[in-house]
Design a protein around this motif. Sequence first.
Motif, short mmCIF file in Angstrom:
data_model
loop_
_atom_site.label_atom_id
_atom_site.label_comp_id
_atom_site.label_asym_id
_atom_site.label_seq_id
_atom_site.Cartn_x
_atom_site.Cartn_y
_atom_site.Cartn_z
N GLN A 159 11.61 57.19 45.07
CA GLN A 159 12.27 56.67 43.56
C GLN A 159 11.60 54.86 42.39
O GLN A 159 10.98 55.02 42.04
N VAL A 160 10.84 53.90 44.00
CA VAL A 160 10.04 52.97 43.75
C VAL A 160 8.75 53.75 43.17
O VAL A 160 8.55 53.06 42.01
N ILE A 161 8.16 53.90 43.60
CA ILE A 161 6.91 55.02 43.61
C ILE A 161 7.46 55.53 42.08
O ILE A 161 6.03 55.79 41.05
N LYS A 162 7.94 56.62 41.67
CA LYS A 162 8.17 57.41 41.01
C LYS A 162 8.80 56.75 39.26
O LYS A 162 7.69 56.78 38.36
N THR A 163 9.60 55.90 39.60
CA THR A 163 9.51 54.98 38.69
C THR A 163 8.43 53.73 38.02
O THR A 163 8.10 54.16 37.07
N ALA A 164 7.72 53.19 39.38
CA ALA A 164 6.28 52.55 38.63
C ALA A 164 5.32 53.50 38.22
O ALA A 164 4.30 53.74 37.24
N GLU A 165 5.32 55.23 38.92
CA GLU A 165 4.37 55.37 37.67
C GLU A 165 5.05 56.29 36.32
O GLU A 165 4.12 55.72 35.46
N GLU A 166 6.02 56.69 36.23
CA GLU A 166 6.50 56.54 35.16
C GLU A 166 6.57 55.14 34.10
O GLU A 166 5.83 55.95 33.48
N LEU A 167 6.07 54.17 34.60
CA LEU A 167 6.09 52.61 33.40
C LEU A 167 4.42 52.86 33.53
O LEU A 167 3.96 52.62 31.78
N VAL A 168 3.57 53.85 34.49
CA VAL A 168 2.12 53.06 34.58
C VAL A 168 1.70 54.16 33.54
O VAL A 168 0.47 53.41 32.86
N LEU A 169 1.62 55.10 33.44
CA LEU A 169 1.26 55.95 33.15
C LEU A 169 0.87 55.99 31.31
O LEU A 169 -0.46 56.20 30.90
N PRO A 170 1.95 56.15 30.61
CA PRO A 170 1.30 55.42 29.25
C PRO A 170 0.41 54.56 29.24
O PRO A 170 -0.70 54.43 28.12
N ILE A 171 0.40 53.25 30.04
CA ILE A 171 -0.31 52.18 30.29
C ILE A 171 -1.97 52.50 30.39
O ILE A 171 -2.91 52.24 29.22
N LEU A 172 -1.49 53.02 30.88
CA LEU A 172 -3.39 53.86 31.12
C LEU A 172 -4.08 54.87 30.96
O LEU A 172 -5.22 55.10 30.21
#
Length: 156
Positions: free
Chosen positions: A4-17
């Motif tokens: 869940q932490v990985i999924k949340t981090a991915e959702e947060l970082v993808l727009p930045i990337l």
Amino acid sequence: MSSQVIKTAEELVLPILEEKNLELVDIEYVKEGKNWFLRLYIDKPGGIDITECGDVSEALSEKLDATDPIKDPYFLEVSSPGVERPLKTTEDFNKNISKNMYIKLYEPIDNEKEFEGILKNFEDNILTIEYKLKNRVKQVEIPYDKIAKARIAVTF
């Protein structure tokens, strides 16, 4: 919890990337000793520099602080995957035809679970790897779904 932490981090970082035209290579949330680490590996064609890693870390840190999805104390690390970058997706394999790689399998093919060689082809989810065995050049076909781990392998 880790997934869940990985999924949340991915959702947060993808727009930045996306905004910075960078690629997410991998995310891991692991405990080492007493400490938790949230590690993101990012890249772009031609490689990434420390300034870009710092910019992504700062932007992601702000989003993580605002949403507070991780209850335990942790260290955030954003870095390049390095020269021996992991290969995670079919796109990764397609982009790395003709490169040397290390492949570890879930189950043996030709009595072997590990191969290091040149990716000659990737078609219909089958990798063709050319490798040396006792000074003989051989080829093996590896179904994509049999791969446990794969990475670029540097040769000297």
